[in-house]
Design a protein around this motif. Structure first.
Motif, PDB file in Angstrom:
ATOM      1  N   ASP A   1       0.802  -1.218   0.000  1.00  0.00           N
ATOM      2  CA  ASP A   1       0.000   0.000   0.000  1.00  0.00           C
ATOM      3  C   ASP A   1       0.841   1.277   0.000  1.00  0.00           C
ATOM      4  O   ASP A   1       0.335   2.342  -0.339  1.00  0.00           O
ATOM      5  CB  ASP A   1      -0.946   0.021   1.206  1.00  0.00           C
ATOM      6  CG  ASP A   1      -2.049  -1.016   1.077  1.00  0.00           C
ATOM      7  OD1 ASP A   1      -2.457  -1.303  -0.069  1.00  0.00           O
ATOM      8  OD2 ASP A   1      -2.496  -1.544   2.108  1.00  0.00           O
ATOM      9  N   LEU A   2       2.109   1.180   0.398  1.00  0.00           N
ATOM     10  CA  LEU A   2       2.968   2.363   0.371  1.00  0.00           C
ATOM     11  C   LEU A   2       3.413   2.641  -1.060  1.00  0.00           C
ATOM     12  O   LEU A   2       3.696   1.706  -1.820  1.00  0.00           O
ATOM     13  CB  LEU A   2       4.200   2.148   1.256  1.00  0.00           C
ATOM     14  CG  LEU A   2       3.939   2.018   2.753  1.00  0.00           C
ATOM     15  CD1 LEU A   2       5.245   1.716   3.480  1.00  0.00           C
ATOM     16  CD2 LEU A   2       3.316   3.280   3.310  1.00  0.00           C
TER      17      LEU A   2
ATOM     18  N   MET B   1       4.253  -3.306   7.259  1.00  0.00           N
ATOM     19  CA  MET B   1       3.915  -4.248   8.323  1.00  0.00           C
ATOM     20  C   MET B   1       4.305  -3.690   9.694  1.00  0.00           C
ATOM     21  O   MET B   1       3.583  -3.879  10.677  1.00  0.00           O
ATOM     22  CB  MET B   1       4.591  -5.592   8.062  1.00  0.00           C
ATOM     23  CG  MET B   1       4.024  -6.312   6.852  1.00  0.00           C
ATOM     24  SD  MET B   1       4.974  -7.767   6.360  1.00  0.00           S
ATOM     25  CE  MET B   1       4.575  -8.873   7.701  1.00  0.00           C
ATOM     26  N   PHE B   2       5.433  -2.987   9.758  1.00  0.00           N
ATOM     27  CA  PHE B   2       5.867  -2.358  11.006  1.00  0.00           C
ATOM     28  C   PHE B   2       4.855  -1.302  11.448  1.00  0.00           C
ATOM     29  O   PHE B   2       4.461  -1.247  12.617  1.00  0.00           O
ATOM     30  CB  PHE B   2       7.255  -1.739  10.821  1.00  0.00           C
ATOM     31  CG  PHE B   2       7.718  -0.938  11.999  1.00  0.00           C
ATOM     32  CD1 PHE B   2       8.163  -1.567  13.147  1.00  0.00           C
ATOM     33  CD2 PHE B   2       7.700   0.447  11.957  1.00  0.00           C
ATOM     34  CE1 PHE B   2       8.590  -0.823  14.244  1.00  0.00           C
ATOM     35  CE2 PHE B   2       8.129   1.193  13.045  1.00  0.00           C
ATOM     36  CZ  PHE B   2       8.572   0.550  14.190  1.00  0.00           C
ATOM     37  N   ILE B   3       4.415  -0.478  10.521  1.00  0.00           N
ATOM     38  CA  ILE B   3       3.436   0.571  10.836  1.00  0.00           C
ATOM     39  C   ILE B   3       2.123  -0.053  11.302  1.00  0.00           C
ATOM     40  O   ILE B   3       1.518   0.404  12.279  1.00  0.00           O
ATOM     41  CB  ILE B   3       3.218   1.500   9.620  1.00  0.00           C
ATOM     42  CG1 ILE B   3       4.479   2.309   9.343  1.00  0.00           C
ATOM     43  CG2 ILE B   3       2.020   2.420   9.843  1.00  0.00           C
ATOM     44  CD1 ILE B   3       4.476   3.035   8.004  1.00  0.00           C
ATOM     45  N   GLN B   4       1.676  -1.083  10.611  1.00  0.00           N
ATOM     46  CA  GLN B   4       0.440  -1.766  11.008  1.00  0.00           C
ATOM     47  C   GLN B   4       0.556  -2.365  12.408  1.00  0.00           C
ATOM     48  O   GLN B   4      -0.368  -2.244  13.221  1.00  0.00           O
ATOM     49  CB  GLN B   4       0.086  -2.860   9.993  1.00  0.00           C
ATOM     50  CG  GLN B   4      -0.412  -2.326   8.681  1.00  0.00           C
ATOM     51  CD  GLN B   4      -0.593  -3.420   7.637  1.00  0.00           C
ATOM     52  OE1 GLN B   4      -0.117  -4.544   7.795  1.00  0.00           O
ATOM     53  NE2 GLN B   4      -1.265  -3.083   6.547  1.00  0.00           N
ATOM     54  N   SER B   5       1.677  -2.978  12.693  1.00  0.00           N
ATOM     55  CA  SER B   5       1.887  -3.585  14.005  1.00  0.00           C
ATOM     56  C   SER B   5       1.915  -2.523  15.100  1.00  0.00           C
ATOM     57  O   SER B   5       1.294  -2.686  16.156  1.00  0.00           O
ATOM     58  CB  SER B   5       3.199  -4.372  14.002  1.00  0.00           C
ATOM     59  OG  SER B   5       3.500  -4.832  15.290  1.00  0.00           O
ATOM     60  N   MET B   6       2.620  -1.447  14.842  1.00  0.00           N
ATOM     61  CA  MET B   6       2.709  -0.365  15.823  1.00  0.00           C
ATOM     62  C   MET B   6       1.331   0.258  16.071  1.00  0.00           C
ATOM     63  O   MET B   6       0.965   0.534  17.217  1.00  0.00           O
ATOM     64  CB  MET B   6       3.685   0.705  15.321  1.00  0.00           C
ATOM     65  CG  MET B   6       4.148   1.638  16.383  1.00  0.00           C
ATOM     66  SD  MET B   6       5.538   2.609  15.813  1.00  0.00           S
ATOM     67  CE  MET B   6       4.730   4.170  15.622  1.00  0.00           C
ATOM     68  N   ALA B   7       0.566   0.443  15.030  1.00  0.00           N
ATOM     69  CA  ALA B   7      -0.784   0.993  15.173  1.00  0.00           C
ATOM     70  C   ALA B   7      -1.685   0.030  15.942  1.00  0.00           C
ATOM     71  O   ALA B   7      -2.464   0.457  16.796  1.00  0.00           O
ATOM     72  CB  ALA B   7      -1.378   1.303  13.803  1.00  0.00           C
TER      73      ALA B   7
END
Length: 109
Positions: free
Chosen positions: A9-10, A42-48
């Motif tokens: 998506d990025l 995936m990092f951003i999704q996990s952090m969110a």
């Protein structure tokens, strides 16, 4: 998630621009670009997700929720300069007064 394997998506062009901003990077092949973008996503999704789980309002993710997990999880400490906890100006000035009282005011030198 199985149908998201080949999708990111990025925007890859923006990720490439960010990667190329490093003086150590001269060229980036498509596979490396995709993997870096997908890992970031995936990092951003996990952090969110973690922030939302620890939030008082499970329907809305707020900046302070992100800042709280960055402050509380050791592996996210590298983000403290990017996502600092917000404080009021009055609190900042009080902190600075205490710091100057303890360390002396070097502005007179």
């Amino acid at each position: 998630m199985a149908d998201d394997k080949g999708k990111c998506d990025l925007p890859l062009s923006r990720v490439r621009t960010i990667m190329k901003s490093s003086p150590d990077v001269s060229s980036i092949n498509q596979e490396a670009l995709f993997l870096a973008a997908k890992a970031t996503e995936m990092f951003i999704q996990s952090m969110a997700q973690v922030s939302l789980e620890q939030s008082t309002d499970r329907n809305q993710l707020r900046y302070n929720d992100l800042a709280d997990i960055v402050d509380s999880i050791d592996t996210l400490q590298f983000l403290q300069d990017i996502i600092p906890k917000k404080i009021k100006a009055s609190e900042y000035f009080e902190i600075m007064k205490k710091w100057e009282a303890e360390n002396g005011n070097d502005s007179d030198s």
